[in-house]
Design a protein around this motif. Structure first.
Motif, PDB file in Angstrom:
ATOM      1  N   SER A 164       0.841  -1.196   0.000  1.00 37.71           N
ATOM      2  CA  SER A 164       0.000   0.000   0.000  1.00 37.71           C
ATOM      3  C   SER A 164       0.878   1.248   0.000  1.00 37.71           C
ATOM      4  O   SER A 164       2.077   1.189   0.313  1.00 37.71           O
ATOM      5  CB  SER A 164      -0.906   0.012   1.226  1.00 37.71           C
ATOM      6  OG  SER A 164      -0.135   0.218   2.405  1.00 37.71           O
ATOM      7  N   ALA A 216       0.769   3.599   2.127  1.00 44.56           N
ATOM      8  CA  ALA A 216       1.219   3.820   3.502  1.00 44.56           C
ATOM      9  C   ALA A 216       2.428   2.944   3.829  1.00 44.56           C
ATOM     10  O   ALA A 216       3.381   3.398   4.477  1.00 44.56           O
ATOM     11  CB  ALA A 216       0.085   3.533   4.485  1.00 44.56           C
ATOM     12  N   GLU A 217       2.395   1.685   3.390  1.00 48.28           N
ATOM     13  CA  GLU A 217       3.520   0.788   3.637  1.00 48.28           C
ATOM     14  C   GLU A 217       4.770   1.260   2.909  1.00 48.28           C
ATOM     15  O   GLU A 217       5.880   1.235   3.466  1.00 48.28           O
ATOM     16  CB  GLU A 217       3.164  -0.630   3.204  1.00 48.28           C
ATOM     17  CG  GLU A 217       2.148  -1.319   4.112  1.00 48.28           C
ATOM     18  CD  GLU A 217       1.700  -2.653   3.545  1.00 48.28           C
ATOM     19  OE1 GLU A 217       1.715  -3.640   4.302  1.00 48.28           O
ATOM     20  OE2 GLU A 217       1.333  -2.712   2.349  1.00 48.28           O
ATOM     21  N   SER A 274       5.430   4.339   2.013  1.00 44.48           N
ATOM     22  CA  SER A 274       5.863   5.553   2.699  1.00 44.48           C
ATOM     23  C   SER A 274       6.748   5.213   3.890  1.00 44.48           C
ATOM     24  O   SER A 274       7.818   5.813   4.085  1.00 44.48           O
ATOM     25  CB  SER A 274       4.627   6.347   3.161  1.00 44.48           C
ATOM     26  OG  SER A 274       5.006   7.409   4.009  1.00 44.48           O
ATOM     27  N   ASN A 275       6.340   4.220   4.670  1.00 42.49           N
ATOM     28  CA  ASN A 275       7.120   3.806   5.829  1.00 42.49           C
ATOM     29  C   ASN A 275       8.437   3.163   5.411  1.00 42.49           C
ATOM     30  O   ASN A 275       9.475   3.384   6.034  1.00 42.49           O
ATOM     31  CB  ASN A 275       6.307   2.825   6.673  1.00 42.49           C
ATOM     32  CG  ASN A 275       7.032   2.436   7.948  1.00 42.49           C
ATOM     33  OD1 ASN A 275       7.327   3.279   8.790  1.00 42.49           O
ATOM     34  ND2 ASN A 275       7.333   1.147   8.086  1.00 42.49           N
ATOM     35  N   SER A 304       4.730  10.229   7.673  1.00 44.53           N
ATOM     36  CA  SER A 304       3.443  10.773   7.254  1.00 44.53           C
ATOM     37  C   SER A 304       3.188  10.434   5.789  1.00 44.53           C
ATOM     38  O   SER A 304       4.007  10.771   4.919  1.00 44.53           O
ATOM     39  CB  SER A 304       3.425  12.294   7.439  1.00 44.53           C
ATOM     40  OG  SER A 304       2.354  12.891   6.741  1.00 44.53           O
ATOM     41  N   VAL A 305       2.062   9.784   5.514  1.00 43.69           N
ATOM     42  CA  VAL A 305       1.708   9.454   4.129  1.00 43.69           C
ATOM     43  C   VAL A 305       1.472  10.731   3.330  1.00 43.69           C
ATOM     44  O   VAL A 305       1.824  10.815   2.149  1.00 43.69           O
ATOM     45  CB  VAL A 305       0.458   8.553   4.094  1.00 43.69           C
ATOM     46  CG1 VAL A 305       0.051   8.267   2.652  1.00 43.69           C
ATOM     47  CG2 VAL A 305       0.719   7.249   4.822  1.00 43.69           C
TER      48      VAL A 305
END
Length: 290
Positions: A69, A71-72, A74-75, A81-82
């Motif tokens: 995803s 978000a994943e 991004s991390n 922060s996405v």
């Protein structure tokens, strides 16, 4: 130069970590202030900007090569922060992460409607691209406000192989002409050295376009092989990014996240319209000691 290359490799190995300039200087075995100066002299960018470009380059790979995803991803590339990740990705690459994934890594073609493009101008820039050995491969030519290619070019074009080019509707401002050519296809690469087969870049500038400028005719560029000290090319209007697997020491004694998450698997060909590139290996263990 070996110290700077070692630091860049360590950055690539630790993109998910909160890396500081102190961490980088320790790997290079220099003081922070001396390291920052020689890093900028070697790459043309500050250590922080270079690291940011590496993070976004890896995000591009993950978007097209995995089903993780946003978000994943991004991390994985060091953003907590996405929203910040998505904003910086769009600013530097030219499209949002979701659009980049949906198009399989193919950003808008030159000449089309480009979101965030510089205001249209009236100047024309002419030049000639040359390459050792008469390189026959697509060549992207674009004008950017910085020596590093990021965001949407003010004007750009694509030609096949070396030769003359024309950039039209160039707005007022100070621009850097940046040229990129991807690795040669197998037929064209036959009999050539490894350097000649790989991706090539070139640049010239700054080019000043004033209100009374109508034509610039001295924008000649000679391509050269990409080196580890060249920052990643984030906008790729004519094709997918080139991914080079990093190697080198870890940035610090902090442990990596270990093997890739099971979700990091190739995206089916139907999603992007082309086979996904192979995923890179995990981080190497151990810390570099000064």
């Amino acid at each position: 130069m070996n110290s700077i290359e070692r630091t860049i490799e360590a950055m690539q190995r630790n993109l998910s970590e909160q890396i500081t300039v102190d961490d980088m200087a320790r790997v290079a075995m220099f003081s922070k202030f001396y390291f920052t100066r020689i890093f900028r002299d070697s790459t043309g960018l500050s250590p922080g900007k270079f690291l940011s470009a590496l993070r976004l380059q890896e995000a591009k790979r993950l978007l097209t090569a995995t089903s993780l995803s946003i978000a994943e991803i991004s991390n994985r590339v060091g953003y907590s922060s996405v929203g910040t990740f998505s904003s910086r990705f769009k600013t530097n690459v030219g499209v949002a992460p979701t659009v980049y994934r949906a198009t399989g890594g193919l950003t808008p073609e030159p000449g089309g409607d480009r979101e965030g493009a510089a205001p249209s101008g009236t100047a024309t820039v002419l030049g000639d691209v040359s390459a050792p050995g008469g390189r026959q491969a697509p060549v992207f030519i674009g004008l950017f406000p910085e020596p590093m290619p990021r965001g949407t070019p003010a004007s750009c074009t694509v030609r096949h192989g070396q030769g003359p080019f024309t950039l039209t509707d160039v707005p007022q401002g100070t621009w850097h002409l940046l040229v990129y050519s991807p690795p040669l296809q197998p037929d064209a690469a036959r009999g050539r050295s490894e350097e000649e087969r790989g991706p090539s870049i070139g640049s010239t500038g700054p080019i000043d376009i004033r209100a009374d400028t109508r034509r610039v005719t001295s924008a000649d560029v000679r391509l050269r092989p990409i080196t580890p000290f060249d920052p990643p090319l984030l906008p790729m209007p004519f094709g997918p990014p080139v991914v080079v697997a990093p190697r080198g020491p870890a940035m610090s004694g902090r442990r990596s996240a270990g093997p890739r998450h099971p979700a990091e698997r190739p995206v089916p060909a139907g999603r992007s319209g082309r086979p996904a590139p192979a995923a890179r290996g995990g981080l190497s263990g151990g810390a570099h000691r000064a």
